[in-house]
Write a protein that holds these residues in place. Sequence first.
Motif, PDB file in Angstrom:
ATOM      1  N   ALA A 175     -10.462  16.745  -1.678  1.00 25.61           N
ATOM      2  CA  ALA A 175     -11.148  15.545  -1.673  1.00 25.61           C
ATOM      3  C   ALA A 175     -10.913  14.367  -2.753  1.00 25.61           C
ATOM      4  CB  ALA A 175     -12.546  15.712  -1.553  1.00 25.61           C
ATOM      5  N   TYR A 176     -10.383  14.851  -3.953  1.00 22.03           N
ATOM      6  CA  TYR A 176     -10.119  13.866  -4.858  1.00 22.03           C
ATOM      7  C   TYR A 176      -8.942  13.023  -4.621  1.00 22.03           C
ATOM      8  CZ  TYR A 176      -6.186  16.143  -7.020  1.00 22.03           C
ATOM      9  OH  TYR A 176      -4.844  16.566  -7.434  1.00 22.03           O
ATOM     10  N   GLN A 177      -8.161  13.743  -3.511  1.00 26.08           N
ATOM     11  CA  GLN A 177      -6.960  12.984  -3.283  1.00 26.08           C
ATOM     12  C   GLN A 177      -7.172  11.793  -2.345  1.00 26.08           C
ATOM     13  OE1 GLN A 177      -4.698  16.545  -1.809  1.00 26.08           O
ATOM     14  NE2 GLN A 177      -3.101  16.326  -3.319  1.00 26.08           N
ATOM     15  N   SER A 178      -8.034  12.163  -1.624  1.00 18.95           N
ATOM     16  CA  SER A 178      -8.545  10.934  -0.703  1.00 18.95           C
ATOM     17  C   SER A 178      -9.150   9.933  -1.482  1.00 18.95           C
ATOM     18  CB  SER A 178      -9.696  11.594   0.381  1.00 18.95           C
ATOM     19  OG  SER A 178     -10.257  10.440   0.975  1.00 18.95           O
ATOM     20  N   VAL A 212       0.008   9.384  -8.857  1.00 18.17           N
ATOM     21  CA  VAL A 212       0.070  10.935  -9.308  1.00 18.17           C
ATOM     22  C   VAL A 212      -0.669  11.584  -8.502  1.00 18.17           C
ATOM     23  CG1 VAL A 212      -0.441  12.567 -11.157  1.00 18.17           C
ATOM     24  CG2 VAL A 212       0.876  10.490 -11.433  1.00 18.17           C
ATOM     25  N   GLY A 213      -0.374  12.875  -7.697  1.00 16.61           N
ATOM     26  CA  GLY A 213      -1.270  13.618  -7.051  1.00 16.61           C
ATOM     27  C   GLY A 213      -1.441  13.566  -5.692  1.00 16.61           C
ATOM     28  N   LEU A 214      -0.771  12.524  -5.147  1.00 13.29           N
ATOM     29  CA  LEU A 214      -0.579  12.286  -3.705  1.00 13.29           C
ATOM     30  C   LEU A 214       0.703  12.729  -3.115  1.00 13.29           C
ATOM     31  CD1 LEU A 214      -2.353   8.970  -2.973  1.00 13.29           C
ATOM     32  CD2 LEU A 214      -3.173  11.219  -2.398  1.00 13.29           C
ATOM     33  N   PRO A 215       0.952  13.611  -2.281  1.00 13.34           N
ATOM     34  CA  PRO A 215       2.125  13.849  -1.559  1.00 13.34           C
ATOM     35  C   PRO A 215       2.818  13.014  -0.894  1.00 13.34           C
ATOM     36  CG  PRO A 215       0.747  15.683  -1.279  1.00 13.34           C
ATOM     37  CD  PRO A 215      -0.170  14.641  -1.656  1.00 13.34           C
ATOM     38  N   ASP A 216       3.844  12.628  -0.719  1.00 13.29           N
ATOM     39  CA  ASP A 216       4.556  11.506  -0.030  1.00 13.29           C
ATOM     40  C   ASP A 216       4.367  11.720   1.444  1.00 13.29           C
ATOM     41  OD1 ASP A 216       5.566   9.696  -1.982  1.00 13.29           O
ATOM     42  OD2 ASP A 216       7.775  10.823  -1.901  1.00 13.29           O
ATOM     43  N   ASP A 217       3.775  10.560   1.918  1.00 11.99           N
ATOM     44  CA  ASP A 217       3.968  10.662   3.684  1.00 11.99           C
ATOM     45  C   ASP A 217       2.375  11.253   3.867  1.00 11.99           C
ATOM     46  OD1 ASP A 217       6.137   9.174   3.753  1.00 11.99           O
ATOM     47  OD2 ASP A 217       7.249  11.082   3.840  1.00 11.99           O
ATOM     48  N   ALA A 218       1.425  11.906   3.091  1.00 12.20           N
ATOM     49  CA  ALA A 218       0.385  12.553   3.294  1.00 12.20           C
ATOM     50  C   ALA A 218      -0.637  11.468   3.943  1.00 12.20           C
ATOM     51  CB  ALA A 218      -0.280  13.223   2.121  1.00 12.20           C
ATOM     52  N   ARG A 260      -5.536  -7.749   9.804  1.00 18.18           N
ATOM     53  CA  ARG A 260      -6.471  -8.846   9.007  1.00 18.18           C
ATOM     54  C   ARG A 260      -6.742  -8.508   7.693  1.00 18.18           C
ATOM     55  NH1 ARG A 260      -9.642 -11.180  14.128  1.00 18.18           N
ATOM     56  NH2 ARG A 260      -9.452  -8.962  14.921  1.00 18.18           N
ATOM     57  N   GLY A 261      -6.161  -7.688   6.771  1.00 21.03           N
ATOM     58  CA  GLY A 261      -6.304  -7.543   5.663  1.00 21.03           C
ATOM     59  C   GLY A 261      -7.192  -6.294   5.529  1.00 21.03           C
ATOM     60  N   TRP A 262      -7.853  -5.914   6.521  1.00 17.35           N
ATOM     61  CA  TRP A 262      -8.670  -4.611   6.532  1.00 17.35           C
ATOM     62  C   TRP A 262      -7.461  -3.028   6.463  1.00 17.35           C
ATOM     63  CZ3 TRP A 262     -13.887  -4.576   5.967  1.00 17.35           C
ATOM     64  CH2 TRP A 262     -14.506  -3.406   6.029  1.00 17.35           C
ATOM     65  N   VAL A 263      -7.488  -2.435   5.521  1.00 13.33           N
ATOM     66  CA  VAL A 263      -6.907  -1.392   5.404  1.00 13.33           C
ATOM     67  C   VAL A 263      -7.382  -0.102   5.957  1.00 13.33           C
ATOM     68  CG1 VAL A 263      -5.362   0.267   4.034  1.00 13.33           C
ATOM     69  CG2 VAL A 263      -5.546  -2.252   3.643  1.00 13.33           C
ATOM     70  N   THR A 264      -6.634   0.610   6.798  1.00 11.82           N
ATOM     71  CA  THR A 264      -7.307   2.150   7.264  1.00 11.82           C
ATOM     72  C   THR A 264      -6.339   3.229   6.874  1.00 11.82           C
ATOM     73  OG1 THR A 264      -8.326   0.928   9.341  1.00 11.82           O
ATOM     74  CG2 THR A 264      -8.224   3.426   9.125  1.00 11.82           C
ATOM     75  N   LEU A 265      -7.031   4.181   6.246  1.00 11.71           N
ATOM     76  CA  LEU A 265      -6.205   5.060   5.729  1.00 11.71           C
ATOM     77  C   LEU A 265      -6.458   6.328   6.418  1.00 11.71           C
ATOM     78  CD1 LEU A 265      -6.548   4.721   1.782  1.00 11.71           C
ATOM     79  CD2 LEU A 265      -4.619   3.980   3.233  1.00 11.71           C
ATOM     80  N   SER A 266      -5.446   7.013   6.770  1.00  9.92           N
ATOM     81  CA  SER A 266      -5.573   8.456   7.617  1.00  9.92           C
ATOM     82  C   SER A 266      -4.565   9.464   7.056  1.00  9.92           C
ATOM     83  CB  SER A 266      -5.484   8.025   9.074  1.00  9.92           C
ATOM     84  OG  SER A 266      -4.221   7.464   9.470  1.00  9.92           O
ATOM     85  N   GLY A 267      -4.601  10.520   7.885  1.00 14.12           N
ATOM     86  CA  GLY A 267      -3.823  11.731   7.595  1.00 14.12           C
ATOM     87  C   GLY A 267      -4.677  12.868   6.859  1.00 14.12           C
ATOM     88  N   THR A 268      -4.002  13.869   6.313  1.00 15.02           N
ATOM     89  CA  THR A 268      -4.548  14.900   5.836  1.00 15.02           C
ATOM     90  C   THR A 268      -4.068  15.254   4.275  1.00 15.02           C
ATOM     91  OG1 THR A 268      -4.510  15.838   8.188  1.00 15.02           O
ATOM     92  CG2 THR A 268      -4.954  17.341   6.295  1.00 15.02           C
ATOM     93  N   VAL A 319       0.927  -1.352  -0.041  1.00 14.39           N
ATOM     94  CA  VAL A 319      -0.096   0.135  -0.013  1.00 14.39           C
ATOM     95  C   VAL A 319       0.913   1.240   0.044  1.00 14.39           C
ATOM     96  CG1 VAL A 319      -1.665   1.280   1.242  1.00 14.39           C
ATOM     97  CG2 VAL A 319      -2.148  -1.068   0.919  1.00 14.39           C
ATOM     98  N   HIS A 320       1.909   1.239   0.946  1.00 14.12           N
ATOM     99  CA  HIS A 320       2.830   2.382   0.907  1.00 14.12           C
ATOM    100  C   HIS A 320       3.474   2.473  -0.480  1.00 14.12           C
ATOM    101  CE1 HIS A 320       2.973   3.672   4.907  1.00 14.12           C
ATOM    102  NE2 HIS A 320       2.947   2.531   5.293  1.00 14.12           N
ATOM    103  N   ALA A 321       3.826   1.561  -1.299  1.00 17.41           N
ATOM    104  CA  ALA A 321       4.381   1.646  -2.584  1.00 17.41           C
ATOM    105  C   ALA A 321       3.304   2.174  -3.656  1.00 17.41           C
ATOM    106  CB  ALA A 321       5.036   0.315  -3.022  1.00 17.41           C
TER     107      ALA A 321
END
Length: 216
Positions: free
Chosen positions: A119-122, A94-100, A107-115, A86-88
Motif C-alpha cells: 500500500a505504501y507504494q500506492s 524510489v520503491g516503485l517498479p517500472d511500469d507498475a 483535463r489536468g486530472w490524473v488517474t493512476l492504475s495498475g498493481t 508523471v511517467h518520468a
Amino acid sequence: MKSDKQLKQEVEEELEWDPAVTATEIGVEVTDRVVTLSGHPVSYAEKLAAEKAAHRVAGVKGVVVEMTVLLPQADKRSDSDIAEAVHAILHWTVGLPDDAVKVQVERGWVTLSGTVDWAYQSHIAVRSVSHMRGVVGVSNQIDIRGDVGSDDVGTKIREAMQRHAQREANHIDIAVRDGTVTLSGKVDSYAERSVARGAAWSAPGVRAVVDDLRVE
C-alpha cells in the motif's frame, strides 16, 4: 467542547499559519463541528494542504471539501505534457517498479492504475504526482497485491500502533476482511488518528483502510 464559531476561527488561523496555503483563497464555514472548505486554490497540492490543515484543528469532527483548483495561466499544461512528466516522476521514484503504475490524464486530472505489492507504494505514487505543476486532481485506482491472513494483518497493525502510541492503541478496534482494514474507536487528536491510519496502511496485505475513528 469548542463552539462552531471558535472552530471557524481556529481553522482560519491554521490556514494562515500553513505556508503551503494562501488563506485568502479559502472560505471556511462550520456547522456542528463539521468544517466546509470552499474557494479556488491555485494547485492540487494547496487543496490537499488546506484539507490537512482543517483536520489538524482539535475538535473538528469532519471536513467537507467544496474547493475547485483554478490553475494560474503560467501553470497550465497539456494533458500529454502532464502524462509524460508523471511517467518520468514515477520512473525516478524510489520503491516503485517500472511500469507498475499506469497513467491517464484528462483535463489536468490524473488517474493512476495498475498493481503494486504494498500500500505504501500506492501512497508514494499519489503523493509524488499530487505536487506536480499543472495537476488539478488525482484519482488512485492502484490495486494492492497481498495474501496475508486477516489475523496476521491485525496483529502486525496492533504491534505497530503500540510501538508508536501505546495509549491510543488500547482504544482502537481493528477488523480485517479480504485485505480491508476497518479502524473504530476513539482518539484524542487528528495526530493520533494519523498514527493509526499510517500503521494500518503499512501492514502487508492491506488493500484498503476504512477510518471510523472518532476524534474526542
